[in-house]
Motif scaffolding. Structure first.
Motif, mmCIF file in Angstrom:
data_model
loop_
_atom_site.group_PDB
_atom_site.id
_atom_site.type_symbol
_atom_site.label_atom_id
_atom_site.label_comp_id
_atom_site.label_asym_id
_atom_site.label_seq_id
_atom_site.Cartn_x
_atom_site.Cartn_y
_atom_site.Cartn_z
ATOM 1 N N PRO A 3 0.807 -1.223 0.000
ATOM 2 C CA PRO A 3 0.000 0.000 0.000
ATOM 3 C C PRO A 3 0.837 1.268 0.000
ATOM 4 O O PRO A 3 0.424 2.289 -0.568
ATOM 5 N N TYR A 54 1.550 2.230 -3.494
ATOM 6 C CA TYR A 54 0.398 2.881 -4.118
ATOM 7 C C TYR A 54 0.277 4.332 -3.670
ATOM 8 O O TYR A 54 -0.049 5.217 -4.470
ATOM 9 N N ILE A 83 -1.917 -5.511 -6.041
ATOM 10 C CA ILE A 83 -3.266 -5.736 -5.527
ATOM 11 C C ILE A 83 -4.217 -6.101 -6.659
ATOM 12 O O ILE A 83 -5.216 -6.800 -6.445
ATOM 13 N N THR A 85 -10.932 4.643 -0.793
ATOM 14 C CA THR A 85 -9.499 4.710 -1.093
ATOM 15 C C THR A 85 -8.696 3.998 -0.012
ATOM 16 O O THR A 85 -7.755 3.253 -0.310
ATOM 17 N N PHE A 116 -8.141 0.133 -0.204
ATOM 18 C CA PHE A 116 -7.358 -0.429 -1.307
ATOM 19 C C PHE A 116 -8.094 -1.613 -1.953
ATOM 20 O O PHE A 116 -7.616 -2.746 -1.953
ATOM 21 N N VAL A 163 -8.182 -1.361 -7.235
ATOM 22 C CA VAL A 163 -7.429 -0.175 -6.817
ATOM 23 C C VAL A 163 -7.723 1.087 -7.652
ATOM 24 O O VAL A 163 -6.819 1.690 -8.220
ATOM 25 N N LEU A 184 -7.828 4.148 -7.063
ATOM 26 C CA LEU A 184 -7.499 5.189 -6.085
ATOM 27 C C LEU A 184 -7.604 6.581 -6.692
ATOM 28 O O LEU A 184 -8.150 7.503 -6.083
#
Length: 607
Positions: free
Chosen positions: A44, A47, A107, A334, A337, A341, A343
């Motif tokens: 994470p 990301y 992910i 968000t 995750f 994803v 985001l």
């Protein structure tokens, strides 16, 4: 969980892989409750760094610097600048289309390389999936040099609109006399709009990856509408996205999404909070009342009521509360995750909530009734509602993304079952820039057993959703050798074949299976796919297919969603009731023949 070490299932690896499939599902589903995927914190964190640098910092720096507002770190200077809003949308489209925004990284099942997108779509010979067979000049499933040029031209066409300064327009000057930054020049949007559509007609994967169902209408509004109408059309668009997603959460599916999503959140380290979303861990891991509340109060109610409030409210405090709710809503998504994803999309929508409803509130002349023509408002609303309505009534005709069913749990889905050794054939697929995910993990240094268990965690995740219980039921009914087969979650697996997936089974339906089969050539029984369509909003059943890659569809049937959600993920009571409506006559012979061959292979390897 450490920064570089994850929470791997506590099993004896080689011994675990010899256990029956349902026992493996139970172990991995129970592990998911407390740890999710169990990814190390480094994942994470990667990301977060990507989103901060590529989307937030690079996007706002480009949008503000090229528009003469800023500096970008002083949000008060640009948060309500229309040209910055336009450029942030365009920059997000660029990142999505490039393949470094949604459905990126580990992910999403992309380990080595972490990017799909451009590595597939800028390479002639890769698989191309056309959306409609009746559209002329779209035949075939092989990406040509022309397709590559079309894709690259679309990417490049977005950049001038991002980097060139805005221009003043009469409608903007009338609405905002003091504005000096202007709007994106409408002529710069013609090429992206045309290329958006042309790419979409040739390849549905690119169109869906570029989130064309949401961003293409926005670009059209930027190009053709006067300023006030553009803002109001954008409000209608974002409200349609929210309300469509809220409506799609009605029914029995979405509650089963919330629990595993919360379990996978690195921002919720408490096992106790995660367990609260299940009825009686570890005996019963169906969703609890807490999960139901989160789904239908924190989810569907917020997504339907709040947009309506924002659309019609002329009260400052009520509007402020509504905007705060939607910002928190998107930030929560968000923080979990989710496996696709998205985001960047969620962060953009959090910003759009503030820009559209606080930057241009209804009491300042930006209410729905302030559009230049009631007919225009009605036409835009009807056009935006067309695909969500059609997609909920006939999900076989419309992807779940244009249907606005994000996160609904009501997805077309599939599981792949390979005879021993057959999955390796996918690695012979020509022009493919990746290997199977289990091989990607091994190339990163994972032992074979660890790589295999990691991939089996994804099928346990699928079993925790409503359609997973049905898919595994069909497998158990049709494949007597299921325990000896390799079972894969199709959403993850197809990422390594076409470079993208966002949870949409239409990207790995019979068209993809046929395209792969034409290139690889599985024998009957080697690759069996169980595939299910989304549930129509007015029916209680889902329609499934059993597909043999070599033979085509060999069985069709339905199951009741109510039967699926009553069972535990690992089906301790056996398959749920299935209504078989058609069976190919030679199908049973083919699957049992493969079972006999696989059994002989297993016996020959046993010392």
């Amino acid at each position: 969980m450490g920064f570089k070490t994850g929470d791997f299932p506590p099993v004896e690896q080689e011994e675990f892989l010899e256990k029956p499939l349902q026992e493996r599902l139970r172990t991995l589903a129970l592990h998911w409750v407390e740890y999710g995927f169990g990814s190390p914190k480094m994942i994470p964190a990667t990301y977060v760094v990507k989103v901060l640098f590529l989307h937030v910092l690079a996007g706002t720096a480009l949008a503000t610097w090229t528009s003469g507002v800023g500096p970008f770190w002083d949000v008060t200077h640009w948060w309500n600048e229309p040209v910055v809003y336009q450029k942030l949308v365009l920059w997000t489209v660029f990142l999505e289309t490039l393949g470094v925004a949604g459905s990126w990284g580990p992910i999403a099942g992309k380990f080595k390389p972490m990017t799909g997108g451009i590595l597939f779509w800028a390479r002639p010979g890769t698989i191309r999936l056309r959306p409609w067979k009746r559209v002329p000049f779209t035949g075939g499933d092989r990406r040509t040099a022309g397709d590559v040029l079309l894709y690259l031209a679309f990417l490049l066409s977005l950049l001038p609109a991002v980097v060139l300064p805005g221009v003043p327009t009469e409608s903007l000057t009338q609405a905002l006399p003091d504005n000096t930054s202007g709007l994106v020049r409408p002529a710069l949007l013609i090429a992206p709009i045309v290329l958006y559509a042309l790419n979409g007609l040739r390849d549905k994967t690119i169109f869906l990856a570029a989130r064309g169902e949401q961003y293409l209408p926005a670009l059209v509004f930027f190009a053709v509408l006067p300023f006030t109408d553009m803002i109001l059309a954008a409000k209608l668009l974002i409200c349609m996205v929210w309300i469509g997603a809220g409506v799609s959460k009605f029914g029995l599916h979405f509650t089963n999404v919330v629990s595993p999503m919360v379990s996978n959140s690195p921002c919720i380290p408490s096992k106790r909070i995660k367990r609260l979303h299940y009825r009686d861990f570890p005996r019963d891991i169906r969703p609890s009342k807490v999960a139901t509340f989160m789904a239908h109060v924190g989810g569907s109610t917020v997504e339907i009521v709040t947009p309506l409030v924002l659309l019609f409210s002329t009260n400052r405090w009520l509007t402020l509360v509504g905007v705060a709710l939607m910002v928190v809503f998107h930030l929560f998504i968000t923080s979990t995750f989710p496996l696709a994803v998205p985001l960047e999309w969620n962060l953009l929508f959090a910003y759009l909530s503030i820009f559209l409803f606080l930057g241009f509130p209804a009491w300042d002349g930006y209410g729905v009734g302030d559009m230049s023509s009631p007919l225009l408002a009605a036409g835009i609303a009807a056009g935006l509602a067309f695909f969500p309505v059609l997609g909920n009534l006939r999900p076989d005709l419309v992807s779940f993304l244009p249907s606005m069913r994000q996160y609904a749990g009501n997805w077309a889905s599939a599981l792949w079952a390979f005879a021993p050794g057959a999955e390796e054939k996918l690695n012979s697929l020509p022009h493919r820039p990746t290997q199977n995910q289990v091989d990607q993990l091994q190339a990163m240094g994972y032992p074979a057993a660890v790589a295999e268990i990691t991939m089996q965690q994804t099928i346990a995740w699928r079993s925790m959703h409503s359609q997973g219980r049905g898919l595994f039921s069909v497998l158990l009914k049709n494949l007597p050798d299921l325990d000896e087969r390799t079972v894969r979650e199709a959403e993850f697996a197809c990422n390594s074949l076409i470079g993208f997936n966002f949870g949409d089974g239409h990207l790995h339906n019979i068209d993809l299976i046929n395209a792969v089969q034409a290139r690889v050539g599985f024998t009957p029984g080697e690759w069996i796919v169980v595939w299910v369509e989304s549930q129509p909003i007015h029916r209680g059943t889902q329609h499934y297919q059993v597909i043999d890659a070599a033979l085509g569809v060999i069985e069709r049937g339905t199951w009741r969603v109510a039967d699926a959600v009553k069972e535990q993920p690992w089906l301790p009571n056996g398959p749920i009731p299935l209504d078989v409506t058609w069976t190919r006559e030679d199908a049973t012979h083919a699957t049992h023949e493969t079972h006999d061959e696989a059994h002989e292979t297993v016996e020959s390897r046993t010392p």
